[in-house]
Motif scaffolding. Structure first.
Motif, PDB file in Angstrom:
ATOM      1  N   GLY A 218      -5.681  13.802   1.434  1.00 55.01           N
ATOM      2  CA  GLY A 218      -4.811  14.808   0.828  1.00 55.01           C
ATOM      3  C   GLY A 218      -3.323  14.580   1.057  1.00 55.01           C
ATOM      4  N   TYR A 219      -2.984  13.467   1.698  1.00 51.85           N
ATOM      5  CA  TYR A 219      -1.564  13.170   1.937  1.00 51.85           C
ATOM      6  C   TYR A 219      -0.911  12.629   0.670  1.00 51.85           C
ATOM      7  CZ  TYR A 219      -2.712  13.470   6.896  1.00 51.85           C
ATOM      8  OH  TYR A 219      -3.119  13.902   8.130  1.00 51.85           O
ATOM      9  N   ARG A 220       0.361  12.974   0.506  1.00 50.69           N
ATOM     10  CA  ARG A 220       1.120  12.381  -0.595  1.00 50.69           C
ATOM     11  C   ARG A 220       1.307  10.899  -0.299  1.00 50.69           C
ATOM     12  NH1 ARG A 220       5.246  17.365  -0.897  1.00 50.69           N
ATOM     13  NH2 ARG A 220       4.143  18.511  -2.492  1.00 50.69           N
ATOM     14  N   VAL A 221       1.141  10.097  -1.337  1.00 53.60           N
ATOM     15  CA  VAL A 221       1.309   8.647  -1.200  1.00 53.60           C
ATOM     16  C   VAL A 221       2.358   8.210  -2.218  1.00 53.60           C
ATOM     17  CG1 VAL A 221       0.161   6.412  -1.308  1.00 53.60           C
ATOM     18  CG2 VAL A 221      -1.104   8.407  -0.489  1.00 53.60           C
ATOM     19  N   PHE A 222       3.355   7.500  -1.732  1.00 57.14           N
ATOM     20  CA  PHE A 222       4.483   7.072  -2.547  1.00 57.14           C
ATOM     21  C   PHE A 222       4.449   5.564  -2.744  1.00 57.14           C
ATOM     22  CE2 PHE A 222       5.555  10.925  -0.376  1.00 57.14           C
ATOM     23  CZ  PHE A 222       6.299  11.663  -1.274  1.00 57.14           C
ATOM     24  N   SER A 223       5.017   5.122  -3.860  1.00 54.73           N
ATOM     25  CA  SER A 223       5.140   3.690  -4.132  1.00 54.73           C
ATOM     26  C   SER A 223       6.537   3.221  -3.734  1.00 54.73           C
ATOM     27  CB  SER A 223       4.924   3.430  -5.624  1.00 54.73           C
ATOM     28  OG  SER A 223       5.993   3.987  -6.371  1.00 54.73           O
ATOM     29  N   GLY A 224       6.731   1.923  -3.777  1.00 54.12           N
ATOM     30  CA  GLY A 224       8.062   1.366  -3.536  1.00 54.12           C
ATOM     31  C   GLY A 224       9.059   1.853  -4.573  1.00 54.12           C
ATOM     32  N   GLU A 225       8.590   2.119  -5.775  1.00 58.26           N
ATOM     33  CA  GLU A 225       9.453   2.633  -6.838  1.00 58.26           C
ATOM     34  C   GLU A 225      10.024   4.000  -6.463  1.00 58.26           C
ATOM     35  OE1 GLU A 225      11.441   2.545 -10.499  1.00 58.26           O
ATOM     36  OE2 GLU A 225      10.419   0.945  -9.426  1.00 58.26           O
TER      37      GLU A 225
ATOM     38  N   PRO B 281       0.843  -1.192   0.000  1.00 53.88           N
ATOM     39  CA  PRO B 281       0.000   0.000   0.000  1.00 53.88           C
ATOM     40  C   PRO B 281       0.882   1.246   0.000  1.00 53.88           C
ATOM     41  CG  PRO B 281      -0.132  -1.158   2.104  1.00 53.88           C
ATOM     42  CD  PRO B 281       0.704  -1.987   1.181  1.00 53.88           C
ATOM     43  N   GLY B 282       0.337   2.350  -0.462  1.00 49.17           N
ATOM     44  CA  GLY B 282       1.109   3.579  -0.564  1.00 49.17           C
ATOM     45  C   GLY B 282       1.777   3.969   0.735  1.00 49.17           C
ATOM     46  N   LEU B 283       2.958   4.505   0.611  1.00 49.58           N
ATOM     47  CA  LEU B 283       3.726   4.947   1.770  1.00 49.58           C
ATOM     48  C   LEU B 283       3.531   6.446   1.954  1.00 49.58           C
ATOM     49  CD1 LEU B 283       7.048   3.136   0.799  1.00 49.58           C
ATOM     50  CD2 LEU B 283       5.408   2.380   2.517  1.00 49.58           C
ATOM     51  N   ARG B 284       3.348   6.854   3.186  1.00 50.55           N
ATOM     52  CA  ARG B 284       3.259   8.287   3.465  1.00 50.55           C
ATOM     53  C   ARG B 284       4.662   8.855   3.577  1.00 50.55           C
ATOM     54  NH1 ARG B 284      -1.611   9.170   7.585  1.00 50.55           N
ATOM     55  NH2 ARG B 284      -0.513  11.128   7.858  1.00 50.55           N
ATOM     56  N   ILE B 285       4.745  10.160   3.485  1.00 54.35           N
ATOM     57  CA  ILE B 285       6.035  10.834   3.360  1.00 54.35           C
ATOM     58  C   ILE B 285       6.967  10.574   4.553  1.00 54.35           C
ATOM     59  CG2 ILE B 285       5.334  13.065   4.331  1.00 54.35           C
ATOM     60  CD1 ILE B 285       6.957  14.312   1.905  1.00 54.35           C
ATOM     61  N   GLY B 286       6.409  10.456   5.739  1.00 51.37           N
ATOM     62  CA  GLY B 286       7.242  10.182   6.913  1.00 51.37           C
ATOM     63  C   GLY B 286       7.926   8.836   6.818  1.00 51.37           C
ATOM     64  N   GLU B 287       7.214   7.839   6.309  1.00 47.35           N
ATOM     65  CA  GLU B 287       7.787   6.503   6.151  1.00 47.35           C
ATOM     66  C   GLU B 287       8.845   6.519   5.047  1.00 47.35           C
ATOM     67  OE1 GLU B 287       8.547   2.424   6.657  1.00 47.35           O
ATOM     68  OE2 GLU B 287       7.690   3.950   7.969  1.00 47.35           O
TER      69      GLU B 287
ATOM     70  N   SER C 249      15.216  13.960   4.492  1.00 47.63           N
ATOM     71  CA  SER C 249      14.232  14.673   5.304  1.00 47.63           C
ATOM     72  C   SER C 249      12.918  14.809   4.537  1.00 47.63           C
ATOM     73  CB  SER C 249      14.753  16.065   5.671  1.00 47.63           C
ATOM     74  OG  SER C 249      14.775  16.895   4.528  1.00 47.63           O
ATOM     75  N   VAL C 250      11.846  15.000   5.288  1.00 50.07           N
ATOM     76  CA  VAL C 250      10.535  15.227   4.687  1.00 50.07           C
ATOM     77  C   VAL C 250      10.593  16.461   3.789  1.00 50.07           C
ATOM     78  CG1 VAL C 250       8.144  15.892   5.212  1.00 50.07           C
ATOM     79  CG2 VAL C 250       9.236  14.032   6.494  1.00 50.07           C
ATOM     80  N   LYS C 251      11.273  17.488   4.257  1.00 49.57           N
ATOM     81  CA  LYS C 251      11.395  18.731   3.490  1.00 49.57           C
ATOM     82  C   LYS C 251      12.078  18.482   2.145  1.00 49.57           C
ATOM     83  CE  LYS C 251      13.181  23.438   3.893  1.00 49.57           C
ATOM     84  NZ  LYS C 251      13.868  24.391   4.741  1.00 49.57           N
ATOM     85  N   THR C 252      13.128  17.687   2.140  1.00 51.72           N
ATOM     86  CA  THR C 252      13.854  17.369   0.905  1.00 51.72           C
ATOM     87  C   THR C 252      12.963  16.587  -0.048  1.00 51.72           C
ATOM     88  OG1 THR C 252      15.991  17.393   2.026  1.00 51.72           O
ATOM     89  CG2 THR C 252      15.867  16.157  -0.038  1.00 51.72           C
ATOM     90  N   ILE C 253      12.224  15.626   0.481  1.00 58.12           N
ATOM     91  CA  ILE C 253      11.329  14.819  -0.366  1.00 58.12           C
ATOM     92  C   ILE C 253      10.240  15.709  -0.960  1.00 58.12           C
ATOM     93  CG2 ILE C 253       9.667  12.917  -0.385  1.00 58.12           C
ATOM     94  CD1 ILE C 253      11.479  11.637   1.840  1.00 58.12           C
ATOM     95  N   ARG C 254       9.699  16.614  -0.172  1.00 59.74           N
ATOM     96  CA  ARG C 254       8.702  17.559  -0.702  1.00 59.74           C
ATOM     97  C   ARG C 254       9.301  18.406  -1.820  1.00 59.74           C
ATOM     98  NH1 ARG C 254       6.720  18.923   4.982  1.00 59.74           N
ATOM     99  NH2 ARG C 254       4.950  17.524   5.224  1.00 59.74           N
TER     100      ARG C 254
END
Length: 144
Positions: free
Chosen positions: A53-60, A18-24, A32-37
């Motif tokens: 409304g949260y960003r959701v990331f894949s394993g890719e 399942p999608g990963l949230r930015i903290g994970e 850092s979260v800031k860098t990923i944003r």
């Protein structure tokens, strides 16, 4: 350097997780979260949004962050990174793109090294020709 060119693909479990949230993603990537944003805002990472409304990331995304991190450590510009990731996402082998980027960076470093050597030689010449001004040196025992 060979590890950089041989990009790992996430296994099936990571792709279908399942999608990963930015903290994970930050925890797993070491960024850092800031860098990923920032990378998201620059269009380097493809993300979806959850219902909340949260960003959701894949394993890719984790694999792409590994590539971004390695190339940024070589000062590859964001625009070049975007091009490399686009080619990779299209399924095209981008070994030549990476080799060209690395070769260009090496050329840039060589030019900078020559500039620094010339600067060092000029400073050494200046120091060797230095003459004392003849002024009175302060008396170290006269501290007040």
């Amino acid at each position: 350097m060979e590890g950089l060119l041989m990009v790992r693909r996430p296994d099936d479990a990571a792709r279908q997780a399942p999608g990963l949230r930015i903290g994970e993603v930050a925890r797993r990537s070491g960024l850092s979260v800031k860098t990923i944003r920032f990378y998201c805002d620059q269009g380097l990472l493809n993300t979806a949004r959850s219902e909340g409304g949260y960003r959701v990331f894949s394993g890719e995304s984790l694999v792409e962050l590994e590539i971004i991190r390695a190339l940024r450590s070589m000062d590859v510009p964001i625009a070049e990174l975007a091009r490399i990731l686009e080619v990779r996402r299209a399924g095209v082998c981008n070994c030549l793109v990476l080799k060209d980027s690395i070769a260009a960076k090496m050329t840039s470093i060589d030019a900078r090294l020559e500039e620094l050597q010339a600067m060092k030689a000029e400073l050494a010449r200046l120091l060797a020709s230095w003459q004392e001004c003849g002024g009175v040196k302060p008396d170290p025992s006269a501290r007040g």
